[in-house]
Design a protein around this motif. Structure first.
Motif, PDB file in Angstrom:
ATOM      1  N   ASN A 230       0.931  -1.166  -0.053  1.00 32.22           N
ATOM      2  CA  ASN A 230       0.118  -0.063  -0.016  1.00 32.22           C
ATOM      3  C   ASN A 230       1.042   0.518   0.139  1.00 32.22           C
ATOM      4  N   VAL A 231       0.403   2.420  -0.940  1.00 28.80           N
ATOM      5  CA  VAL A 231       1.156   3.578  -1.190  1.00 28.80           C
ATOM      6  C   VAL A 231       0.423   4.250  -0.673  1.00 28.80           C
ATOM      7  N   TYR A 232       1.066   5.027   0.670  1.00 27.12           N
ATOM      8  CA  TYR A 232       0.688   6.799   1.065  1.00 27.12           C
ATOM      9  C   TYR A 232       0.775   7.688   0.985  1.00 27.12           C
ATOM     10  N   VAL A 233       0.205   8.694   0.940  1.00 27.92           N
ATOM     11  CA  VAL A 233       1.077  10.167   0.431  1.00 27.92           C
ATOM     12  C   VAL A 233       0.936  11.091   1.670  1.00 27.92           C
ATOM     13  N   GLY A 234       1.589  11.156   2.002  1.00 34.79           N
ATOM     14  CA  GLY A 234       1.096  11.437   4.147  1.00 34.79           C
ATOM     15  C   GLY A 234      -0.072  10.636   4.524  1.00 34.79           C
ATOM     16  N   GLU A 236      -2.856   9.538   3.845  1.00 32.01           N
ATOM     17  CA  GLU A 236      -3.935   9.233   2.155  1.00 32.01           C
ATOM     18  C   GLU A 236      -3.414   8.484   1.354  1.00 32.01           C
ATOM     19  N   PRO A 237      -4.294   7.037   1.160  1.00 32.94           N
ATOM     20  CA  PRO A 237      -4.019   5.984   0.484  1.00 32.94           C
ATOM     21  C   PRO A 237      -3.688   7.109  -1.139  1.00 32.94           C
ATOM     22  N   LEU A 238      -2.760   5.902  -1.495  1.00 31.31           N
ATOM     23  CA  LEU A 238      -2.855   6.204  -3.517  1.00 31.31           C
ATOM     24  C   LEU A 238      -3.159   5.324  -3.528  1.00 31.31           C
ATOM     25  N   VAL A 239      -2.205   4.131  -3.600  1.00 33.47           N
ATOM     26  CA  VAL A 239      -2.559   2.373  -3.802  1.00 33.47           C
ATOM     27  C   VAL A 239      -2.778   1.606  -2.586  1.00 33.47           C
ATOM     28  N   PHE A 264      -5.799  14.375  -5.589  1.00 30.85           N
ATOM     29  CA  PHE A 264      -6.201  12.916  -5.984  1.00 30.85           C
ATOM     30  C   PHE A 264      -7.850  13.271  -7.172  1.00 30.85           C
ATOM     31  N   ALA A 265      -7.484  11.746  -8.281  1.00 32.15           N
ATOM     32  CA  ALA A 265      -8.082  11.988  -9.382  1.00 32.15           C
ATOM     33  C   ALA A 265      -9.448  11.603  -9.033  1.00 32.15           C
TER      34      ALA A 265
END
Length: 569
Positions: A230-234, A236-239, A264-265
């Motif tokens: 799982n990838v997080y930015v801050g 917030e999850p991205l992936v 985020f899209a």
């Protein structure tokens, strides 16, 4: 025969295991030039065999138990952070380098040089107040200065637009990387769910994408039990597993300026930017480029205001018969120093003088107009100022134009000049000023002066050869100004340029530090995960000898079996 079979099994397992281990070494050697490859090690484990005739368990040979990826996950996290810091600093340094190029300081046509030439032109006019050529030189120097300020402004906005494009491109790349990571998650989980492994190459590809993504934005990685990350930015999850929320860039308006914003899209939520190239580009645009643009506007505003304050209190080679202020108010009934009036340069409590002269006889009437802006009672508005002028001045009428500007008209055969404006109201209303405009974009020489150079206010009195006001204008280059906290205009601009240089030096130091850290971490990773051809050669020779020994062992067992069969016949 069981013992014979066991002996053959031992030989067979050794041949197969060493052959597979040699294939792993061959794969390592083949990928020695790949920066994203993680060295693999064949884990050989003794196999349990049947008991010997004496009852001992000698073992059943050897098996390839696992393929180990030589990787330090904590080190990988540190590498990703260092890549984010490095890309952030690099993006800022490149933008700051372009800003410094736009300033073009230490050249013959930089802003500080042109500003000095402008004030020097007033100094020359002080000694040649009646010389038309000296007056032309003042306007020429002003035009050169304004042109340079305008060029810097145009180039800064072009750089801002370029950074917007770079942010959009980086966001698009980050979106593709996030989608690729989600896709690899699916493939890795599918392959490793069989329990046989085999996803090491895919893990290498995923780690490479994670490093590329970390160069664009600072990310946090959390590996899941099933092998996905799982990838997080801050926070917030991205992936998450096989789903990427996506990253997009949208053009928004901030204070009327177009700025590319990364979101985020899936829900247009803001992206917490803390590092990486995108953060560096955003900081470069908003802090360095637009920060200097604000400083340039502030410098232009200070230059306009201070020159106009001095010029508006002087007089030219002839008086004026009609003047219309260049700055209008929003509300003619509002106090002149309030936001409701909306003047770009607010006046203050004080007074100014108007000298009304009979062109035929030379008799002069001097009236003093008080400007009440002390905040006590009813302060002066444009309308009350007009009423006071009309009440005190003979042969001079004041009015408010349709767009709320002050207009003064002398009676037939009369002219007027100004003096001793302690309220700075003439400069605030644009009366008898040198410049028009209020910032780097709108700054220009007053068209009235272009139409009649005799109105350039070099004097403070009608005495022939008086250049005292031109001297006061020349002194602005070095005179401490209360509006600039005791700095002169020259010091004010030098402070702006020095701060930019200091910021550039600090970012350069940050980049150098980030480079050192990234190089050190990369060397550590290379020592753990990189392929050493010398080590692989040694391992290959060792396995080769082991394979040869296993082959000889198998041949020996085969001959023994043949002899046993001969005896049985």
């Amino acid at each position: 025969m069981g013992l014979v079979t066991s002996a053959l099994t031992i030989g067979r397992s050794a041949l197969l295991a060493y052959q597979s281990a040699l294939q792993v070494i061959g794969n390592n050697v083949a990928n020695a030039g790949s920066a994203s490859y993680t060295r693999q090690t064949a884990v050989l484990t003794p196999a349990r065999g049947v008991p010997l005739s004496e009852g001992f368990l000698a073992g059943g040979g050897v098996t390839l138990d696992a393929l180990k990826r030589n990787i330090d996950n904590a080190l990988e996290n540190r590498i990703r952070y260092s890549l984010s810091d490095q890309s952030n600093a690099l993006a800022q340094q490149q933008a700051l380098g372009r800003v410094e190029s736009i300033l073009n300081e230490l050249s013959e046509v930089d802003l500080s040089t042109l500003m000095q030439r402008f004030f020097n032109a007033f100094g020359a006019l002080q000694n040649q107040a009646h010389d038309g050529g000296a007056r032309e030189m003042v306007l020429a120097a002003a035009d050169a200065l304004i042109s340079e300020i305008g060029r810097q402004r145009t180039d800064l906005f072009a750089l801002r637009d370029d950074l917007n494009v770079q942010i959009e491109d980086a966001a698009r790349t980050a979106n593709d990387l996030a989608a690729g990571i989600a896709q690899l998650n699916t493939q890795i989980v599918t392959i490793e769910s069989t329990g046989q492994g085999g996803a090491n190459a895919l893990r290498d590809r995923r780690d490479d994408l994670l490093r590329q993504l970390s160069e664009l934005i600072q990310i946090e990685i959390r590996e899941q039990p099933n092998g996905s990350v799982n990838v997080y930015v801050g926070n917030e999850p991205l992936v998450q597993h096989n789903v990427s929320r996506g990253i997009t860039a949208q053009l928004d308006l901030a204070n009327g300026e177009p700025r590319m914003v990364v979101r985020f899209a899936d829900d247009n939520g803001p992206l917490a930017l803390r590092g990486g190239q995108i953060t560096g580009l955003v900081v470069a645009r908003d802090t360095h480029v637009m920060g200097y643009m604000d400083a340039l506007d502030g410098f232009a505003a200070a230059l306009i205001r201070e020159v106009n304050i001095v010029h508006s209190q002087g007089q030219g080679l002839e008086g004026q018969t009609q003047v219309t202020g260049t700055y209008g108010v929003l509300d003619p009934t509002a106090a002149l120093n309030t936001q409701a009036a909306g003047l770009p340069f607010a006046p203050r409590n004080g007074s100014f003088q108007i000298n009304i002269r009979d062109q035929a006889g030379g008799a002069t009437q001097t009236i003093t107009i008080t400007v009440d802006l002390d905040g006590i009672g009813t302060d002066d508005s444009l309308e009350s100022l007009v009423a006071q002028i009309n009440a005190k001045a003979g042969n001079l009428s004041a009015s408010v134009t349709a767009d709320y500007r002050l207009q003064l008209n002398a009676a037939e055969g009369f002219e007027f000049t100004f003096a001793e404006d302690s309220a700075h109201v003439l400069a605030a209303l644009g009366v008898n000023t040198f410049f028009t405009g209020s910032d780097a974009k709108s700054m220009a020489v007053n068209d009235v002066l272009r139409g009649n150079l005799n109105l350039l206010a070099a004097a403070t009195s009608p005495a022939e050869g008086d250049g005292s006001n031109a001297g006061a204008l020349a002194a602005l280059a070095t005179r401490p100004l209360a509006s600039l906290n005791g700095r002169s205009l020259t010091e004010h601009y030098n402070t702006i340029a020095t701060q930019l240089g200091a910021t550039s030096a600090a970012v350069k130091s940050s980049l150098e530090a980030a480079d050192v850290i990234a190089f050190s971490l990369s060397a550590q990773r290379e020592s753990i995960s990189g392929v050493s051809l010398d080590e692989e050669t040694i391992s290959m020779l060792r396995l080769e000898r082991a394979f040869q020994g296993a082959a000889r062992y198998s041949a020996t067992v085969d001959r023994l079996i043949e002899e046993m069969l001969q005896l049985a016949r």
